[in-house]
Write an enzyme that holds these catalytic residues in place. Structure first.
Site, PDB file in Angstrom:
ATOM      1  N   ASP A   1      22.777 101.389 126.349  1.00 15.57           N
ATOM      2  CA  ASP A   1      23.875 102.016 126.915  1.00 15.57           C
ATOM      3  C   ASP A   1      24.891 101.027 127.659  1.00 15.57           C
ATOM      4  OD1 ASP A   1      25.287 104.093 128.527  1.00 15.57           O
ATOM      5  OD2 ASP A   1      24.111 103.266 130.421  1.00 15.57           O
TER       6      ASP A   1
ATOM      7  N   ASP B   1      27.751 101.463 130.404  1.00 18.55           N
ATOM      8  CA  ASP B   1      27.967 101.475 132.003  1.00 18.55           C
ATOM      9  C   ASP B   1      26.859 101.342 132.540  1.00 18.55           C
ATOM     10  OD1 ASP B   1      30.815 101.970 131.415  1.00 18.55           O
ATOM     11  OD2 ASP B   1      30.387 103.939 130.994  1.00 18.55           O
TER      12      ASP B   1
ATOM     13  N   ASP C   1      28.366 106.955 126.643  1.00 16.96           N
ATOM     14  CA  ASP C   1      29.265 107.935 127.040  1.00 16.96           C
ATOM     15  C   ASP C   1      30.692 107.441 127.569  1.00 16.96           C
ATOM     16  OD1 ASP C   1      30.044 110.391 127.087  1.00 16.96           O
ATOM     17  OD2 ASP C   1      29.073 111.042 129.072  1.00 16.96           O
TER      18      ASP C   1
END
Length: 245
Positions: free
Chosen positions: A10, A12, A96
């Site tokens: 991922d 962030d 995301d």
């Protein structure tokens, strides 16, 4: 014989030590505008509106790049990524955030070429020289996953990555994440895979609440030093075919 390791990060609050969207909003003076619009738009549409506002105030793509290059990235995470790449792991980002933010940060730190794939909300600079951000999934065609936001189901992405790997290759997956959106993809992992949730963040809390649902082995971490130590240990252990306790 041990297979190749696929390490999925991922972005962030995992690869970087902050949130890239929030970093741009805060450091480019958009917080009041963000607070006003937050209840009215889906997240990715809101981020597109934020960069539109950046440009309307006279700032350029280069100004956004300058802002992103100040995002904190722990030096031990940089070292861990370079080491994992040198050891032959296939590194991917599943995030995301958006492709422009991620690529900008990775290039600034000399890490871009370590990753075989960056999977995120698409972003590009248009013919007017302005940044645009779009959802990974078409919002008009819902992906149908109740665990994920409408713009991106990481579980669908994870399934696609798994299907792209030949069973003969015996790939093992190591997934590093922090947020609720990382829960769906780790449910796709099985025995012999590993998940590294950041301690005291939402993913870690969800796993702690119901640990038996996750088949992959769980290894919590809190900071860059711990991420590097655990990740390289897992790579070494799975490479040698030893069992990780």
């Amino acid at each position: 014989m041990a297979g190749k390791k696929t390490v999925i990060f991922d972005f962030d609050r995992t690869l970087i030590d902050d949130d890239s969207d929030s970093w741009v909003i805060s450091n480019m003076g958009l917080t009041p505008f963000y607070d006003q619009l937050r209840p009215t738009l889906p997240w990715t549409s809101l981020m597109d509106r934020m960069v539109e506002e950046v440009h309307s105030q006279g700032s350029t793509v280069e100004d956004i790049v300058d802002c992103l290059e100040t995002v904190p990235l722990h030096p031990r995470i940089i070292a861990a990524i370079k080491s994992a790449h040198a050891l032959g792991c296939d590194l991917k980002v599943v995030s995301d955030a958006n492709t422009f933010y991620i690529e900008t940060v990775l290039k600034h730190h000399g890490l871009y070429d370590c990753f075989s794939e960056i999977i995120s909300n698409p972003a590009f600079v248009n013919e007017e020289g302005k940044l645009r951000i779009f959802p990974y999934h078409d919002l008009a065609s819902p992906h149908g996953c109740d665990l994920c936001p409408p713009n991106m189901c990481k579980g669908i992405v994870m399934k696609r990555i798994q299907e792209s790997v030949s069973e003969h290759d015996k790939n093992r997956f190591i997934y590093l994440g922090d947020g609720r959106g990382d829960y769906c993809p780790i449910l796709k992992l099985g025995k012999g895979d590993h998940v590294m949730p950041r301690k005291n963040y939402p993913l870690w809390q969800i796993i702690a609440h119901n640990p038996t649902v996750v088949e992959a082995e769980v290894h919590e971490w809190s900071n860059g030093e711990e991420l590097e130590q655990i990740l390289l240990q897992l790579i070494d252990t799975t490479s040698s075919g030893k069992r990780q306790n």
